[in-house]
Design a protein around this motif. Structure first.
Motif, PDB file in Angstrom:
ATOM      1  N   GLU A 175       0.851  -1.186   0.000  1.00 25.58           N
ATOM      2  CA  GLU A 175       0.000   0.000   0.000  1.00 25.58           C
ATOM      3  C   GLU A 175       0.888   1.237   0.000  1.00 25.58           C
ATOM      4  O   GLU A 175       1.866   1.320   0.764  1.00 25.58           O
ATOM      5  N   THR A 176       0.562   2.221  -0.836  1.00 31.73           N
ATOM      6  CA  THR A 176       1.325   3.468  -0.875  1.00 31.73           C
ATOM      7  C   THR A 176       0.406   4.663  -0.670  1.00 31.73           C
ATOM      8  O   THR A 176      -0.741   4.647  -1.115  1.00 31.73           O
ATOM      9  N   ASP A 177       0.933   5.688   0.006  1.00 29.84           N
ATOM     10  CA  ASP A 177       0.159   6.922   0.174  1.00 29.84           C
ATOM     11  C   ASP A 177       0.478   7.941  -0.912  1.00 29.84           C
ATOM     12  O   ASP A 177      -0.116   9.018  -0.935  1.00 29.84           O
ATOM     13  N   GLY A 178       1.411   7.607  -1.832  1.00 25.39           N
ATOM     14  CA  GLY A 178       1.784   8.527  -2.888  1.00 25.39           C
ATOM     15  C   GLY A 178       2.604   9.703  -2.399  1.00 25.39           C
ATOM     16  O   GLY A 178       2.934  10.607  -3.177  1.00 25.39           O
ATOM     17  N   ASP A 179       2.975   9.711  -1.121  1.00 23.29           N
ATOM     18  CA  ASP A 179       3.697  10.833  -0.515  1.00 23.29           C
ATOM     19  C   ASP A 179       4.941  10.359   0.223  1.00 23.29           C
ATOM     20  O   ASP A 179       5.384  10.989   1.169  1.00 23.29           O
ATOM     21  N   GLY A 180       5.461   9.203  -0.220  1.00 26.86           N
ATOM     22  CA  GLY A 180       6.734   8.749   0.325  1.00 26.86           C
ATOM     23  C   GLY A 180       6.665   7.590   1.288  1.00 26.86           C
ATOM     24  O   GLY A 180       7.700   7.113   1.754  1.00 26.86           O
ATOM     25  N   THR A 181       5.448   7.100   1.610  1.00 23.18           N
ATOM     26  CA  THR A 181       5.311   6.027   2.592  1.00 23.18           C
ATOM     27  C   THR A 181       4.613   4.830   1.968  1.00 23.18           C
ATOM     28  O   THR A 181       3.613   4.988   1.266  1.00 23.18           O
ATOM     29  N   VAL A 182       5.133   3.635   2.225  1.00 28.93           N
ATOM     30  CA  VAL A 182       4.490   2.394   1.821  1.00 28.93           C
ATOM     31  C   VAL A 182       4.365   1.499   3.042  1.00 28.93           C
ATOM     32  O   VAL A 182       5.086   1.661   4.032  1.00 28.93           O
ATOM     33  N   MET A 183       3.442   0.541   2.968  1.00 23.58           N
ATOM     34  CA  MET A 183       3.311  -0.432   4.049  1.00 23.58           C
ATOM     35  C   MET A 183       3.031  -1.807   3.462  1.00 23.58           C
ATOM     36  O   MET A 183       2.452  -1.929   2.374  1.00 23.58           O
ATOM     37  N   ALA A 184       3.465  -2.846   4.189  1.00 24.15           N
ATOM     38  CA  ALA A 184       3.318  -4.223   3.715  1.00 24.15           C
ATOM     39  C   ALA A 184       3.438  -5.172   4.889  1.00 24.15           C
ATOM     40  O   ALA A 184       3.945  -4.810   5.958  1.00 24.15           O
ATOM     41  N   THR A 185       2.991  -6.419   4.677  1.00 19.96           N
ATOM     42  CA  THR A 185       3.230  -7.473   5.657  1.00 19.96           C
ATOM     43  C   THR A 185       4.548  -8.168   5.330  1.00 19.96           C
ATOM     44  O   THR A 185       4.865  -8.418   4.162  1.00 19.96           O
ATOM     45  N   GLU A 186       5.299  -8.489   6.377  1.00 18.12           N
ATOM     46  CA  GLU A 186       6.527  -9.255   6.176  1.00 18.12           C
ATOM     47  C   GLU A 186       6.224 -10.636   5.612  1.00 18.12           C
ATOM     48  O   GLU A 186       6.985 -11.173   4.792  1.00 18.12           O
ATOM     49  N   SER A 187       5.110 -11.229   6.017  1.00 16.82           N
ATOM     50  CA  SER A 187       4.800 -12.605   5.624  1.00 16.82           C
ATOM     51  C   SER A 187       4.717 -12.769   4.117  1.00 16.82           C
ATOM     52  O   SER A 187       5.042 -13.843   3.584  1.00 16.82           O
ATOM     53  N   VAL A 234      -6.179  -6.235   2.142  1.00 12.55           N
ATOM     54  CA  VAL A 234      -7.428  -6.791   2.663  1.00 12.55           C
ATOM     55  C   VAL A 234      -7.803  -6.131   3.990  1.00 12.55           C
ATOM     56  O   VAL A 234      -8.987  -6.003   4.313  1.00 12.55           O
ATOM     57  N   THR A 235      -6.805  -5.678   4.745  1.00 13.20           N
ATOM     58  CA  THR A 235      -7.036  -5.228   6.122  1.00 13.20           C
ATOM     59  C   THR A 235      -6.742  -3.748   6.339  1.00 13.20           C
ATOM     60  O   THR A 235      -7.463  -3.080   7.084  1.00 13.20           O
ATOM     61  N   SER A 236      -5.691  -3.227   5.721  1.00 13.06           N
ATOM     62  CA  SER A 236      -5.240  -1.858   6.003  1.00 13.06           C
ATOM     63  C   SER A 236      -5.015  -1.101   4.702  1.00 13.06           C
ATOM     64  O   SER A 236      -4.312  -1.586   3.817  1.00 13.06           O
ATOM     65  N   ARG A 237      -5.609   0.107   4.620  1.00 12.55           N
ATOM     66  CA  ARG A 237      -5.499   0.909   3.400  1.00 12.55           C
ATOM     67  C   ARG A 237      -5.194   2.368   3.743  1.00 12.55           C
ATOM     68  O   ARG A 237      -5.738   2.922   4.700  1.00 12.55           O
ATOM     69  N   PHE A 238      -4.352   3.000   2.926  1.00 10.00           N
ATOM     70  CA  PHE A 238      -4.183   4.439   3.035  1.00 10.00           C
ATOM     71  C   PHE A 238      -5.431   5.132   2.502  1.00 10.00           C
ATOM     72  O   PHE A 238      -5.943   4.800   1.432  1.00 10.00           O
ATOM     73  N   ILE A 239      -5.924   6.111   3.254  1.00  8.31           N
ATOM     74  CA  ILE A 239      -7.026   6.952   2.819  1.00  8.31           C
ATOM     75  C   ILE A 239      -6.475   8.207   2.155  1.00  8.31           C
ATOM     76  O   ILE A 239      -6.947   8.650   1.105  1.00  8.31           O
ATOM     77  N   ARG A 240      -5.450   8.767   2.764  1.00 10.69           N
ATOM     78  CA  ARG A 240      -4.693   9.892   2.225  1.00 10.69           C
ATOM     79  C   ARG A 240      -3.398   9.927   3.014  1.00 10.69           C
ATOM     80  O   ARG A 240      -3.258   9.219   4.016  1.00 10.69           O
ATOM     81  N   PRO A 241      -2.422  10.731   2.614  1.00  5.63           N
ATOM     82  CA  PRO A 241      -1.180  10.786   3.392  1.00  5.63           C
ATOM     83  C   PRO A 241      -1.446  11.099   4.860  1.00  5.63           C
ATOM     84  O   PRO A 241      -2.180  12.025   5.199  1.00  5.63           O
ATOM     85  N   GLY A 242      -0.892  10.267   5.717  1.00  4.53           N
ATOM     86  CA  GLY A 242      -1.055  10.450   7.151  1.00  4.53           C
ATOM     87  C   GLY A 242      -2.268   9.781   7.745  1.00  4.53           C
ATOM     88  O   GLY A 242      -2.434   9.771   8.973  1.00  4.53           O
TER      89      GLY A 242
END
Length: 363
Positions: A175-187, A234-242
């Motif tokens: 998942e990316t916020d388009g403003d420099g941050t991404v998130m992911a599961t290690e698994s 499936v569980t966590s999504r960026f809505i907007r930066p921050g």
């Protein structure tokens, strides 16, 4: 600096051998970054399911659900549906209608276009380019010879530069916020079935390079319990930066997925993004009841797809929770219509609306 930028390429070569030559090479600085899902779209890409060996007796119902998603998206923006052959294309056209463009020139194995399509970038000069995430069937769990070529084929059809990323993964895992941050599961990504021999730091550098981001937030996730090894979308999504929205299981559930949702909420509640902001985490509760009894069923409101003017999401027949989710998404995206669809047959296959779509930003 040059050596640092080439490090992900050397990592990919060491792990997987020399990749197919891209149409154009560009550094991370030249590439820009992957934009958030909410930018204006030129179209949505989808893929038509046609394999009885994958879907068995569920195929007809899954086709109906994919056609429903395509017709719904087409109310708001163009849809291009890739079919595995012309026979399948004829079936797809009959179910999707004239508003959906169906092509057989980019053959596919399955329907999960989020994971097989090219990921689109905006360069600093404002042009589009693409990257492929080296799809390998979610760790060689499924036949994928045609799906592995989809990213490059989409880029070629659109006449866009293409480069292979320096890691193996899927866009649903990031998942990316388009403003420099991404998130992911290690698994999903720090997993020998995709990136054998690479540590988390190696993979993080490669993901940041591919997405043009500066900060990566990891949650542990769950290995081996579904085909994706727990995609974060499936569980966590960026809505907007921050700002992040997390779907947490109802309090009376304590299965592995319920515990995972609470862990993602806790991790993200403590996290800061690339701009130093403490994330604002919006919590919504998943449905208390669903219509399906399939163990693979994905009961996610957050596997939504943003389109021009709308949010396309699921409903599960839990009147109270469906309405709470609709209101939460309407509040998160106040300028968009919230459309809820019954796509239970698709979601019984382990994925949802976001998993089956990929947006192409406007040029």
């Amino acid at each position: 600096m040059v050596g640092a930028m080439n490090e992900p390429r050397r990592l990919f070569n060491r792990l997987f051998g020399e990749p197919r030559q891209p149409t154009q090479r560009f550094s991370a600085r030249e590439r820009g970054r992957v934009e958030a899902d909410d930018v204006p779209h030129a179209r949505t890409w989808m893929s038509w399911p046609a394999s009885r060996s994958i879907w068995g007796r569920q195929l007809d119902g899954v086709q109906q659900d994919i056609a429903l998603i395509a017709r719904t998206v087409a109310r708001f923006e163009p849809v291009t549906m890739c079919a595995p052959d012309e026979h399948a294309a004829v079936v797809a056209r009959s179910l999707c209608g004239r508003q959906v463009e169906v092509i057989s020139s980019i053959p596919t194995d399955d329907l999960w276009m989020r994971d097989t399509c090219a990921v689109f970038h905006r360069t600093p000069q404002g042009a589009l380019s693409t990257v492929g995430l080296n799809f390998n069937g979610w760790g060689r769990k499924q036949a994928h010879s045609r799906d592995a070529a989809v990213a490059g084929a989409v880029a070629a059809r659109e006449g866009l530069p293409f480069e292979a990323a320096a890691f193996v993964g899927e866009a649903g895992a990031i998942e990316t916020d388009g403003d420099g941050t991404v998130m992911a599961t290690e698994s999903s990504l720090v997993n020998r079935n995709r990136n054998r021999g690479a540590g988390r730091d190696d993979i993080e550098r490669a993901v940041l390079d591919a997405y043009g981001a500066e900060r990566m937030i990891w949650t542990p996730g769950i290995k081996g319990r579904d085909i994706t090894d727990d995609h974060i979308d499936v569980t966590s999504r960026f809505i907007r930066p921050g700002v992040v929205m997390v779907q947490v299981a109802p309090p009376d559930r304590n299965d592995v997925w319920a515990r995972d949702s609470r862990e993602q909420f806790d991790v993200l509640s403590r996290a800061t993004d690339a701009r130093g902001r403490r994330l604002q985490v919006i919590r919504i509760e998943g449905p208390g009841q669903v219509r399906s009894r399939k163990s693979t069923f994905v009961d996610s409101y957050l596997n939504f797809h943003l389109v021009n003017g709308a949010v396309i999401t699921a409903q599960f027949g839990d009147v109270v929770k469906d309405e709470e989710a609709r209101q939460a998404l309407a509040g998160a995206f106040p300028d968009r219509e919230v459309v809820q669809l019954d796509v239970d047959r698709l979601m019984a296959g382990g994925g949802g609306i976001h998993c089956s779509t990929m947006q192409q930003p406007r040029a």
